[in-house]
Design a protein around this motif. Structure first.
Motif, short mmCIF file in Angstrom:
data_model
loop_
_atom_site.label_atom_id
_atom_site.label_comp_id
_atom_site.label_asym_id
_atom_site.label_seq_id
_atom_site.Cartn_x
_atom_site.Cartn_y
_atom_site.Cartn_z
N LYS A 161 0.71 -1.32 0.06
CA LYS A 161 0.10 -0.02 0.06
C LYS A 161 0.82 1.42 0.05
N LYS A 162 2.03 1.24 0.77
CA LYS A 162 2.89 2.45 0.78
C LYS A 162 3.39 2.63 -0.42
N VAL A 163 4.03 1.56 -1.12
CA VAL A 163 4.62 1.76 -2.46
C VAL A 163 3.64 2.21 -3.61
N GLY A 164 2.48 1.86 -3.46
CA GLY A 164 1.36 2.48 -4.19
C GLY A 164 1.21 1.54 -5.55
N GLY A 165 1.35 0.25 -5.32
CA GLY A 165 1.19 -0.73 -6.62
C GLY A 165 -0.13 -0.88 -7.18
N GLY A 166 -1.05 -0.15 -6.72
CA GLY A 166 -2.38 -0.17 -7.31
C GLY A 166 -3.19 -1.26 -7.13
N ILE A 167 -2.85 -1.81 -5.62
CA ILE A 167 -3.65 -3.16 -5.08
C ILE A 167 -5.03 -2.39 -4.74
N ASP A 168 -5.89 -3.52 -5.48
CA ASP A 168 -7.51 -3.35 -5.10
C ASP A 168 -7.74 -4.57 -4.46
N ILE A 169 -7.94 -4.53 -3.26
CA ILE A 169 -8.38 -6.01 -2.48
C ILE A 169 -10.00 -5.87 -2.09
N SER A 170 -10.66 -5.18 -2.92
CA SER A 170 -12.33 -5.03 -2.57
C SER A 170 -12.99 -6.09 -3.56
N GLY A 171 -12.35 -6.96 -4.06
CA GLY A 171 -12.84 -8.14 -4.75
C GLY A 171 -13.41 -7.87 -6.30
N GLU A 172 -14.16 -8.49 -6.81
CA GLU A 172 -14.25 -8.62 -8.33
C GLU A 172 -15.02 -7.22 -8.50
N LYS A 173 -14.82 -6.63 -9.71
CA LYS A 173 -15.81 -5.56 -10.15
C LYS A 173 -16.14 -6.07 -11.70
N HIS A 174 -17.40 -6.01 -11.75
CA HIS A 174 -18.10 -6.20 -13.00
C HIS A 174 -18.59 -4.83 -13.90
N GLY A 175 -18.24 -4.76 -14.94
CA GLY A 175 -18.68 -3.79 -15.72
C GLY A 175 -17.79 -2.28 -15.56
N VAL A 176 -16.62 -2.66 -15.22
CA VAL A 176 -15.42 -1.53 -14.77
C VAL A 176 -14.89 -1.30 -16.47
N GLU A 177 -15.10 -0.14 -16.88
CA GLU A 177 -14.16 0.03 -18.10
C GLU A 177 -12.68 -0.17 -17.90
N THR A 178 -11.97 -0.38 -18.88
CA THR A 178 -10.62 -0.82 -18.94
C THR A 178 -10.05 0.91 -18.90
N SER A 179 -8.69 1.02 -18.61
CA SER A 179 -8.20 2.09 -18.64
C SER A 179 -7.72 2.63 -20.16
N GLN A 180 -7.52 1.51 -20.85
CA GLN A 180 -7.14 1.92 -22.26
C GLN A 180 -8.06 1.26 -23.14
#
Length: 55
Positions: free
Chosen positions: A20-39
């Motif tokens: 979390k301190k390094v900021g590795g883009g960790i998301d431990i909130s579970g699956e996400k459906h329908g989320v758009e990709t960044s590109q």
């Protein structure tokens, strides 16, 4: 046996803290459906499609 459990919990907490301190883009909130990709995906060019079809 309890020492292994405590050691694992400490290791997991330290690993999460560091990541979390390094900021590795960790998301431990579970699956996400329908989320758009960044590109958006790049469309295949006509030249590469014709080349693939000729093989």
């Amino acid at each position: 046996m309890w020492k292994l459990l405590v050691g694992f919990i400490v290791f997991a907490l330290v690993a999460l803290f560091v990541l979390k301190k390094v900021g590795g883009g960790i998301d431990i909130s579970g699956e996400k459906h329908g989320v758009e990709t960044s590109q958006p995906a790049e469309p295949a060019s006509a030249a590469s499609a014709a080349e693939a079809a000729s093989r």
